[in-house]
Design an enzyme around this catalytic site. Structure first.
Site, PDB file in Angstrom:
ATOM      1  N   GLU A  44      -7.162   4.875   7.481  1.00 15.00           N
ATOM      2  CA  GLU A  44      -6.941   6.309   7.169  1.00 15.00           C
ATOM      3  C   GLU A  44      -8.150   6.883   6.443  1.00 15.00           C
ATOM      4  O   GLU A  44      -8.488   8.054   6.625  1.00 15.00           O
ATOM      5  CB  GLU A  44      -5.654   6.453   6.334  1.00 15.00           C
ATOM      6  CG  GLU A  44      -4.416   6.248   7.201  1.00 15.00           C
ATOM      7  CD  GLU A  44      -3.235   5.602   6.503  1.00 15.00           C
ATOM      8  OE1 GLU A  44      -3.169   5.639   5.260  1.00 15.00           O
ATOM      9  OE2 GLU A  44      -2.377   5.049   7.221  1.00 15.00           O
ATOM     10  N   GLU A  89      -5.972  -4.827  10.410  1.00 13.88           N
ATOM     11  CA  GLU A  89      -4.935  -3.818  10.647  1.00 13.88           C
ATOM     12  C   GLU A  89      -5.243  -3.038  11.920  1.00 13.88           C
ATOM     13  O   GLU A  89      -6.000  -2.069  11.890  1.00 13.88           O
ATOM     14  CB  GLU A  89      -4.885  -2.831   9.476  1.00 13.88           C
ATOM     15  CG  GLU A  89      -4.551  -3.468   8.145  1.00 13.88           C
ATOM     16  CD  GLU A  89      -3.926  -2.455   7.199  1.00 13.88           C
ATOM     17  OE1 GLU A  89      -2.814  -2.709   6.757  1.00 13.88           O
ATOM     18  OE2 GLU A  89      -4.545  -1.405   6.938  1.00 13.88           O
ATOM     19  N   HIS A 117      -9.726   1.341   4.451  1.00 11.31           N
ATOM     20  CA  HIS A 117      -8.483   1.534   5.202  1.00 11.31           C
ATOM     21  C   HIS A 117      -8.746   2.486   6.368  1.00 11.31           C
ATOM     22  O   HIS A 117      -9.536   3.423   6.247  1.00 11.31           O
ATOM     23  CB  HIS A 117      -7.392   2.100   4.275  1.00 11.31           C
ATOM     24  CG  HIS A 117      -6.052   2.066   4.928  1.00 11.31           C
ATOM     25  ND1 HIS A 117      -5.649   3.021   5.829  1.00 11.31           N
ATOM     26  CD2 HIS A 117      -5.038   1.163   4.856  1.00 11.31           C
ATOM     27  CE1 HIS A 117      -4.429   2.708   6.270  1.00 11.31           C
ATOM     28  NE2 HIS A 117      -4.049   1.591   5.686  1.00 11.31           N
ATOM     29  N   GLY A 155       1.935   2.320  10.799  1.00  8.36           N
ATOM     30  CA  GLY A 155       2.894   3.414  10.655  1.00  8.36           C
ATOM     31  C   GLY A 155       3.545   3.834  11.964  1.00  8.36           C
ATOM     32  O   GLY A 155       4.202   4.876  12.038  1.00  8.36           O
ATOM     33  N   ASN A 202       0.866  -1.178   0.000  1.00  2.00           N
ATOM     34  CA  ASN A 202       0.000   0.000   0.000  1.00  2.00           C
ATOM     35  C   ASN A 202       0.906   1.233   0.000  1.00  2.00           C
ATOM     36  O   ASN A 202       1.459   1.599   1.032  1.00  2.00           O
ATOM     37  CB  ASN A 202      -0.896  -0.023   1.255  1.00  2.00           C
ATOM     38  CG  ASN A 202      -1.775   1.215   1.342  1.00  2.00           C
ATOM     39  OD1 ASN A 202      -1.842   2.009   0.404  1.00  2.00           O
ATOM     40  ND2 ASN A 202      -2.444   1.384   2.473  1.00  2.00           N
ATOM     41  N   TRP A 203       1.071   1.804  -1.177  1.00  2.08           N
ATOM     42  CA  TRP A 203       1.978   2.952  -1.299  1.00  2.08           C
ATOM     43  C   TRP A 203       1.407   4.218  -0.662  1.00  2.08           C
ATOM     44  O   TRP A 203       2.114   5.189  -0.475  1.00  2.08           O
ATOM     45  CB  TRP A 203       2.279   3.225  -2.775  1.00  2.08           C
ATOM     46  CG  TRP A 203       3.158   2.197  -3.441  1.00  2.08           C
ATOM     47  CD1 TRP A 203       3.715   1.085  -2.867  1.00  2.08           C
ATOM     48  CD2 TRP A 203       3.598   2.204  -4.810  1.00  2.08           C
ATOM     49  NE1 TRP A 203       4.456   0.389  -3.794  1.00  2.08           N
ATOM     50  CE2 TRP A 203       4.401   1.054  -5.000  1.00  2.08           C
ATOM     51  CE3 TRP A 203       3.391   3.050  -5.894  1.00  2.08           C
ATOM     52  CZ2 TRP A 203       4.994   0.743  -6.226  1.00  2.08           C
ATOM     53  CZ3 TRP A 203       3.972   2.741  -7.121  1.00  2.08           C
ATOM     54  CH2 TRP A 203       4.774   1.601  -7.273  1.00  2.08           C
ATOM     55  N   LYS A 204       0.124   4.221  -0.392  1.00  2.92           N
ATOM     56  CA  LYS A 204      -0.542   5.417   0.149  1.00  2.92           C
ATOM     57  C   LYS A 204      -0.242   6.619  -0.754  1.00  2.92           C
ATOM     58  O   LYS A 204      -0.134   6.463  -1.960  1.00  2.92           O
ATOM     59  CB  LYS A 204      -0.124   5.649   1.603  1.00  2.92           C
ATOM     60  CG  LYS A 204      -0.320   4.397   2.456  1.00  2.92           C
ATOM     61  CD  LYS A 204      -0.165   4.619   3.922  1.00  2.92           C
ATOM     62  CE  LYS A 204      -0.379   3.297   4.653  1.00  2.92           C
ATOM     63  NZ  LYS A 204      -0.355   3.401   6.093  1.00  2.92           N
ATOM     64  N   SER A 238       2.856  -2.108  10.415  1.00  7.19           N
ATOM     65  CA  SER A 238       4.300  -2.190  10.626  1.00  7.19           C
ATOM     66  C   SER A 238       4.896  -3.560  10.300  1.00  7.19           C
ATOM     67  O   SER A 238       5.813  -4.033  10.972  1.00  7.19           O
ATOM     68  CB  SER A 238       4.658  -1.771  12.063  1.00  7.19           C
ATOM     69  OG  SER A 238       4.259  -0.435  12.292  1.00  7.19           O
ATOM     70  N   GLY A 287       2.555  -1.010   4.369  1.00  8.46           N
ATOM     71  CA  GLY A 287       2.681   0.398   4.008  1.00  8.46           C
ATOM     72  C   GLY A 287       4.147   0.777   3.863  1.00  8.46           C
ATOM     73  O   GLY A 287       4.781   0.532   2.828  1.00  8.46           O
ATOM     74  N   GLY A 288       4.714   1.345   4.915  1.00  6.87           N
ATOM     75  CA  GLY A 288       6.082   1.896   4.887  1.00  6.87           C
ATOM     76  C   GLY A 288       7.112   0.983   4.243  1.00  6.87           C
ATOM     77  O   GLY A 288       7.880   1.415   3.372  1.00  6.87           O
TER      78      GLY A 288
HETATM   79  P1  PGA Z   1       2.402   0.337   7.708  1.00  6.52           P
HETATM   80  O1  PGA Z   1       0.976   0.551   7.035  1.00  6.52           O
HETATM   81  O2  PGA Z   1       2.952  -0.955   7.176  1.00  6.52           O
HETATM   82  O3  PGA Z   1       3.216   1.521   7.342  1.00  6.52           O
HETATM   83  O4  PGA Z   1       2.157   0.242   9.205  1.00  6.52           O
HETATM   84  C1  PGA Z   1       0.113  -0.528   6.803  1.00  6.52           C
HETATM   85  C2  PGA Z   1      -1.171  -0.034   6.175  1.00  6.52           C
HETATM   86  O5  PGA Z   1      -1.627   1.052   6.526  1.00  6.52           O
HETATM   87  O6  PGA Z   1      -1.752  -0.712   5.306  1.00  6.52           O
END
Ligand code: PGA
Length: 253
Positions: free
Chosen positions: A99, A169, A97, A175, A9-11, A215, A236-237
């Site tokens: 967010e 999640e 998600h 994050g 997930n590049w966001k 994470s 994500g990251g």
């Molecule tokens: P993260 O994000 O790996 O940076 O914690 C995961 C996500 O939001 O899908």
């Protein structure tokens, strides 16, 4: 073996050029996928077409949107429809998600509509669920997440729910560098699968991949993915760093 997935997930990160380079590097360095293994890249909307072109002909590699709108078409400035995704060759979309829930006020009810329209157009939803820190500290995470499933996906038929991917999640792990332990993740993911058994049946529950997100990194992926009810990760990251994400793909069981 249930489908095992490494989903990036590049966001809202990377330029087109950086994204193309990352995607190419990951694909060239990653192992040959087994039949039941998949890589999915959820890229920013403006890069969907370019990403689809880069994975064309690559077995078990898919491109996902990060969000969709719940209407078919019309006067919804700035939104993206499932028909648009279909016309690009996009096969998956993240839905719900945390967010999106937090910053764009998406509710379980709205998400149910997004799930429906995605399935109607053969776009596979990656449905995100997970509890905030306060709920985890109160120990009521199972009930909280089960409610998300009831209100957003348990209206689906057996056939429909068999086509979706769930990503658990915990919000406190996204994050933050704070990963749920593999025991914590396994425990709740086993519980979520038991909820699918309760609302559908054992056979259906056995089909639906449940990913862990929050994470995930090269250093913890193997331990997490080794759990019986963790079928890969939504990352994500660490998905923005070639070698990290390649190691995460290698950690699929
Ligand atoms: P993260 O994000 O790996 O940076 O914690 C995961 C996500 O939001 O899908």
């Amino acid at each position: 073996m249930r489908i095992q997935i490494a989903a990036a997930n590049w966001k809202m990160n990377l330029t087109l050029q950086q994204g193309e380079q990352l995607l190419n590097e990951v694909l060239s360095k990653s192992k040959q996928l087994k039949d039941y293994e998949q890589i999915i890249f959820a890229v920013p909307a403006p890069y969907l077409q370019a990403a689809v072109n880069l994975v064309k002909g690559k077995k078990n590699v898919f491109i996902a949107a990060q969000n969709i709108y719940q209407k078919k078409s019309g006067a919804y400035t700035g939104e993206i429809s499932v028909e648009m995704l279909q016309s690009l060759g996009v096969t998956h979309t993240i839905i719900g998600h945390s967010e999106r829930r937090e910053y764009f006020h998406e509710t379980n009810e709205t998400l149910a509509k997004k799930i429906d329209i995605a399935l109607e157009h053969n776009i596979t939803p990656i449905f995100c669920c997970g509890e905030p820190l306060g709920i985890r500290e109160a120990g009521t995470q199972n009930a909280f997440v089960a409610k998300q499933l009831v209100e957003s996906i348990f209206h689906l038929s057996k056939n429909e729910i068999s086509k979706i991917v769930i990503a658990y999640e915990p919000i406190w792990a996204i994050g933050t560098g704070k990963t749920a332990t593999s025991e914590q993740a396994q425990e709740i993911q086993k519980y979520l699968r038991s909820q699918i058994v309760k609302h559908y049946d054992e056979k259906t529950a056995d089909i639906v991949p449940i990913l862990y997100g929050g994470s995930v990194k090269a250093a913890n992926a193997k331990e997490l993915f080794g759990q019986p009810d963790i079928d890969g990760g939504l990352v994500g990251g660490a998905s923005l760093i070639t070698d990290e994400f390649v190691s995460i793909i290698d950690a699929l069981k």
